[in-house]
Design a protein around this motif. Structure first.
Motif, PDB file in Angstrom:
ATOM      1  N   ASP A 118     116.798   2.006 -75.015  1.00 38.73           N
ATOM      2  CA  ASP A 118     117.953   1.654 -75.829  1.00 38.73           C
ATOM      3  C   ASP A 118     118.742   0.555 -75.118  1.00 38.73           C
ATOM      4  O   ASP A 118     118.312   0.037 -74.083  1.00 38.73           O
ATOM      5  CB  ASP A 118     118.841   2.884 -76.088  1.00 38.73           C
ATOM      6  N   LYS A 119     119.900   0.200 -75.685  1.00 43.19           N
ATOM      7  CA  LYS A 119     120.689  -0.876 -75.097  1.00 43.19           C
ATOM      8  C   LYS A 119     121.162  -0.514 -73.699  1.00 43.19           C
ATOM      9  O   LYS A 119     121.195  -1.365 -72.791  1.00 43.19           O
ATOM     10  CB  LYS A 119     121.891  -1.222 -75.978  1.00 43.19           C
ATOM     11  N   ASP A 120     121.539   0.744 -73.486  1.00 45.93           N
ATOM     12  CA  ASP A 120     121.977   1.164 -72.150  1.00 45.93           C
ATOM     13  C   ASP A 120     120.865   0.969 -71.129  1.00 45.93           C
ATOM     14  O   ASP A 120     121.104   0.546 -69.996  1.00 45.93           O
ATOM     15  CB  ASP A 120     122.428   2.624 -72.171  1.00 45.93           C
ATOM     16  N   GLY A 121     119.627   1.299 -71.532  1.00 47.93           N
ATOM     17  CA  GLY A 121     118.497   1.101 -70.632  1.00 47.93           C
ATOM     18  C   GLY A 121     118.277  -0.367 -70.328  1.00 47.93           C
ATOM     19  O   GLY A 121     117.971  -0.746 -69.185  1.00 47.93           O
ATOM     20  N   LEU A 122     118.453  -1.216 -71.335  1.00 47.52           N
ATOM     21  CA  LEU A 122     118.305  -2.661 -71.138  1.00 47.52           C
ATOM     22  C   LEU A 122     119.385  -3.186 -70.190  1.00 47.52           C
ATOM     23  O   LEU A 122     119.105  -3.969 -69.281  1.00 47.52           O
ATOM     24  CB  LEU A 122     118.379  -3.377 -72.480  1.00 47.52           C
ATOM     25  N   LEU A 123     120.649  -2.745 -70.375  1.00 48.78           N
ATOM     26  CA  LEU A 123     121.736  -3.203 -69.513  1.00 48.78           C
ATOM     27  C   LEU A 123     121.547  -2.722 -68.072  1.00 48.78           C
ATOM     28  O   LEU A 123     121.863  -3.450 -67.124  1.00 48.78           O
ATOM     29  CB  LEU A 123     123.080  -2.720 -70.061  1.00 48.78           C
ATOM     30  N   ALA A 124     121.010  -1.514 -67.923  1.00 45.35           N
ATOM     31  CA  ALA A 124     120.739  -1.017 -66.574  1.00 45.35           C
ATOM     32  C   ALA A 124     119.687  -1.881 -65.880  1.00 45.35           C
ATOM     33  O   ALA A 124     119.800  -2.200 -64.690  1.00 45.35           O
ATOM     34  CB  ALA A 124     120.280   0.442 -66.626  1.00 45.35           C
ATOM     35  N   GLU A 125     118.659  -2.278 -66.639  1.00 44.97           N
ATOM     36  CA  GLU A 125     117.628  -3.158 -66.073  1.00 44.97           C
ATOM     37  C   GLU A 125     118.210  -4.533 -65.753  1.00 44.97           C
ATOM     38  O   GLU A 125     117.837  -5.169 -64.762  1.00 44.97           O
ATOM     39  CB  GLU A 125     116.470  -3.295 -67.055  1.00 44.97           C
ATOM     40  N   LEU A 126     119.133  -5.013 -66.586  1.00 40.94           N
ATOM     41  CA  LEU A 126     119.777  -6.297 -66.321  1.00 40.94           C
ATOM     42  C   LEU A 126     120.632  -6.240 -65.062  1.00 40.94           C
ATOM     43  O   LEU A 126     120.693  -7.209 -64.296  1.00 40.94           O
ATOM     44  CB  LEU A 126     120.636  -6.714 -67.518  1.00 40.94           C
ATOM     45  N   ALA A 127     121.307  -5.110 -64.839  1.00 43.45           N
ATOM     46  CA  ALA A 127     122.096  -4.958 -63.614  1.00 43.45           C
ATOM     47  C   ALA A 127     121.184  -5.030 -62.397  1.00 43.45           C
ATOM     48  O   ALA A 127     121.507  -5.703 -61.399  1.00 43.45           O
ATOM     49  CB  ALA A 127     122.856  -3.639 -63.637  1.00 43.45           C
ATOM     50  N   ALA A 128     120.038  -4.360 -62.471  1.00 40.95           N
ATOM     51  CA  ALA A 128     119.076  -4.421 -61.366  1.00 40.95           C
ATOM     52  C   ALA A 128     118.560  -5.846 -61.178  1.00 40.95           C
ATOM     53  O   ALA A 128     118.391  -6.310 -60.044  1.00 40.95           O
ATOM     54  CB  ALA A 128     117.911  -3.466 -61.637  1.00 40.95           C
ATOM     55  N   TYR A 129     118.325  -6.554 -62.286  1.00 38.37           N
ATOM     56  CA  TYR A 129     117.893  -7.951 -62.243  1.00 38.37           C
ATOM     57  C   TYR A 129     118.954  -8.797 -61.535  1.00 38.37           C
ATOM     58  O   TYR A 129     118.635  -9.681 -60.728  1.00 38.37           O
ATOM     59  CB  TYR A 129     117.694  -8.429 -63.681  1.00 38.37           C
ATOM     60  N   GLY A 130     120.224  -8.525 -61.840  1.00 39.44           N
ATOM     61  CA  GLY A 130     121.308  -9.253 -61.188  1.00 39.44           C
ATOM     62  C   GLY A 130     121.363  -8.996 -59.696  1.00 39.44           C
ATOM     63  O   GLY A 130     121.587  -9.927 -58.900  1.00 39.44           O
ATOM     64  N   PHE A 131     121.175  -7.750 -59.286  1.00 41.68           N
ATOM     65  CA  PHE A 131     121.170  -7.440 -57.856  1.00 41.68           C
ATOM     66  C   PHE A 131     120.009  -8.128 -57.143  1.00 41.68           C
ATOM     67  O   PHE A 131     120.146  -8.561 -55.998  1.00 41.68           O
ATOM     68  CB  PHE A 131     121.110  -5.932 -57.638  1.00 41.68           C
ATOM     69  N   ASP A 132     118.871  -8.239 -57.820  1.00 44.72           N
ATOM     70  CA  ASP A 132     117.734  -8.964 -57.226  1.00 44.72           C
ATOM     71  C   ASP A 132     118.098 -10.428 -56.993  1.00 44.72           C
ATOM     72  O   ASP A 132     117.782 -11.002 -55.945  1.00 44.72           O
ATOM     73  CB  ASP A 132     116.503  -8.869 -58.136  1.00 44.72           C
ATOM     74  N   MET A 133     118.763 -11.050 -57.971  1.00 44.89           N
ATOM     75  CA  MET A 133     119.210 -12.436 -57.816  1.00 44.89           C
ATOM     76  C   MET A 133     120.186 -12.558 -56.652  1.00 44.89           C
ATOM     77  O   MET A 133     120.100 -13.469 -55.827  1.00 44.89           O
ATOM     78  CB  MET A 133     119.895 -12.934 -59.097  1.00 44.89           C
ATOM     79  N   TYR A 134     121.134 -11.629 -56.619  1.00 48.18           N
ATOM     80  CA  TYR A 134     122.164 -11.643 -55.580  1.00 48.18           C
ATOM     81  C   TYR A 134     121.550 -11.527 -54.187  1.00 48.18           C
ATOM     82  O   TYR A 134     121.886 -12.290 -53.272  1.00 48.18           O
ATOM     83  CB  TYR A 134     123.138 -10.494 -55.845  1.00 48.18           C
ATOM     84  N   LEU A 135     120.628 -10.598 -54.031  1.00 47.20           N
ATOM     85  CA  LEU A 135     119.995 -10.398 -52.723  1.00 47.20           C
ATOM     86  C   LEU A 135     119.181 -11.612 -52.305  1.00 47.20           C
ATOM     87  O   LEU A 135     119.206 -12.007 -51.133  1.00 47.20           O
ATOM     88  CB  LEU A 135     119.105  -9.155 -52.763  1.00 47.20           C
ATOM     89  N   ALA A 136     118.458 -12.204 -53.245  1.00 44.44           N
ATOM     90  CA  ALA A 136     117.648 -13.368 -52.924  1.00 44.44           C
ATOM     91  C   ALA A 136     118.528 -14.516 -52.433  1.00 44.44           C
ATOM     92  O   ALA A 136     118.223 -15.172 -51.427  1.00 44.44           O
ATOM     93  CB  ALA A 136     116.838 -13.804 -54.137  1.00 44.44           C
ATOM     94  N   GLU A 137     119.642 -14.751 -53.119  1.00 45.24           N
ATOM     95  CA  GLU A 137     120.555 -15.830 -52.727  1.00 45.24           C
ATOM     96  C   GLU A 137     121.205 -15.530 -51.379  1.00 45.24           C
ATOM     97  O   GLU A 137     121.347 -16.417 -50.526  1.00 45.24           O
ATOM     98  CB  GLU A 137     121.625 -16.034 -53.799  1.00 45.24           C
ATOM     99  N   LYS A 138     121.596 -14.276 -51.180  1.00 41.01           N
ATOM    100  CA  LYS A 138     122.313 -13.929 -49.962  1.00 41.01           C
ATOM    101  C   LYS A 138     121.399 -13.984 -48.749  1.00 41.01           C
ATOM    102  O   LYS A 138     121.791 -14.480 -47.680  1.00 41.01           O
ATOM    103  CB  LYS A 138     122.936 -12.536 -50.095  1.00 41.01           C
ATOM    104  N   ARG A 139     120.188 -13.462 -48.875  1.00 39.00           N
ATOM    105  CA  ARG A 139     119.255 -13.513 -47.745  1.00 39.00           C
ATOM    106  C   ARG A 139     118.960 -14.958 -47.350  1.00 39.00           C
ATOM    107  O   ARG A 139     118.926 -15.297 -46.163  1.00 39.00           O
ATOM    108  CB  ARG A 139     117.944 -12.805 -48.111  1.00 39.00           C
ATOM    109  N   GLU A 140     118.741 -15.812 -48.345  1.00 40.59           N
ATOM    110  CA  GLU A 140     118.422 -17.216 -48.053  1.00 40.59           C
ATOM    111  C   GLU A 140     119.582 -17.891 -47.347  1.00 40.59           C
ATOM    112  O   GLU A 140     119.388 -18.623 -46.374  1.00 40.59           O
ATOM    113  CB  GLU A 140     118.096 -17.948 -49.354  1.00 40.59           C
ATOM    114  N   ALA A 141     120.814 -17.650 -47.814  1.00 35.87           N
ATOM    115  CA  ALA A 141     121.975 -18.293 -47.218  1.00 35.87           C
ATOM    116  C   ALA A 141     122.266 -17.761 -45.818  1.00 35.87           C
ATOM    117  O   ALA A 141     122.580 -18.530 -44.901  1.00 35.87           O
ATOM    118  CB  ALA A 141     123.192 -18.103 -48.117  1.00 35.87           C
ATOM    119  N   LEU A 142     122.140 -16.454 -45.615  1.00 36.09           N
ATOM    120  CA  LEU A 142     122.422 -15.880 -44.303  1.00 36.09           C
ATOM    121  C   LEU A 142     121.396 -16.311 -43.269  1.00 36.09           C
ATOM    122  O   LEU A 142     121.700 -16.373 -42.078  1.00 36.09           O
ATOM    123  CB  LEU A 142     122.461 -14.352 -44.391  1.00 36.09           C
TER     124      LEU A 142
END
Length: 235
Positions: free
Chosen positions: A50-74
């Motif tokens: 459902d939409k909640d499941g999709l938004l939960a997956e999007l949140a995880a997708y966002g954290f993946d983006m965040y971690l990738a950017e942060k690891r590269e910068a650090l």
């Protein structure tokens, strides 16, 4: 899940991410995502329930983006734990301002016990940075307490800035709060002479905690007692 289904799921998430960035969570309806991805609504439901499941997956997708950017910068910063903490703060706030809809979904709708694995990994990254600072004798409070303080402060600062009109944002607010918070949890480099008992106790406690995974020649009760004494010395 086979490779084909995994790739299809990833493609749908990329489409949904684009809708989220452009229009916020209101734009991420199951109908809109299905149409943009070129699939049927039933196919979308089979992927995410459902939409909640999709938004939960999007949140995880966002954290993946965040971690990738942060690891590269650090990886590009000097190998100094406190410098990395300052840089980590700025990277966190910058990610939120660059991806406000993602950030609000990731941090503004958090519920106990429902964090995606990538969110736990982001939390663990902060704990590791603080652990390095403790081992270097640069923390004035225990790692667990410093983690809570920095997480609460960075999240609050970022959400506050997101809530302001871009033309009215004063980014020095984040810098001033960062400097105040960091000063409250870190210390200057220890002098070659003299002693800062609290920071040394925290450094030894951090080293002991790190060594527990490889085994230490102490019984569990002895280790617990030693850590209790070190925590008392650090207060």
């Amino acid at each position: 899940m086979n490779e084909g289904r995994r790739a299809a799921r990833r493609q749908v998430l990329q489409v949904a991410a684009k809708l989220l960035e452009e229009g916020g969570s209101e734009a991420v309806s199951t109908r809109a995502v299905a149409a943009a991805a070129g699939i049927t609504a039933p196919a979308l439901y089979r992927m995410f329930d459902d939409k909640d499941g999709l938004l939960a997956e999007l949140a995880a997708y966002g954290f993946d983006m965040y971690l990738a950017e942060k690891r590269e910068a650090l990886a590009l910063t000097p190998d100094d734990p406190v410098t990395d903490l300052y840089r980590g703060w700025d990277l966190h706030v910058d990610f939120g301002l660059q991806h406000p809809a993602f950030y609000v979904l990731m941090y503004g709708t958090a519920q106990p016990g429902r964090r995606p694995p990538a969110a736990d990994e982001a939390h663990a990254l902060l704990v590791r940075l603080l652990g390095r600072a403790a081992e270097a004798g640069r923390l004035r409070v225990p790692v667990e307490q410093a983690t809570r303080v920095i997480h609460a402060a960075t999240t609050g600062a970022t959400l506050a800035l997101i809530g302001e009109e871009p033309s009215q944002r004063d980014l020095t607010t984040s810098a001033r709060l960062r400097d105040t918070v960091m000063a409250s949890v870190t210390t200057d480099p220890p002098a070659s002479s003299g002693s800062d008992l609290a920071s040394h106790a925290l450094a030894l406690d951090a080293a002991l905690k790190s060594a527990l995974s490889t085994g230490v020649p102490l019984r569990d009760t002895e280790t617990a007692l030693l850590r209790e004494w070190l925590q008392q010395l650090a207060d």
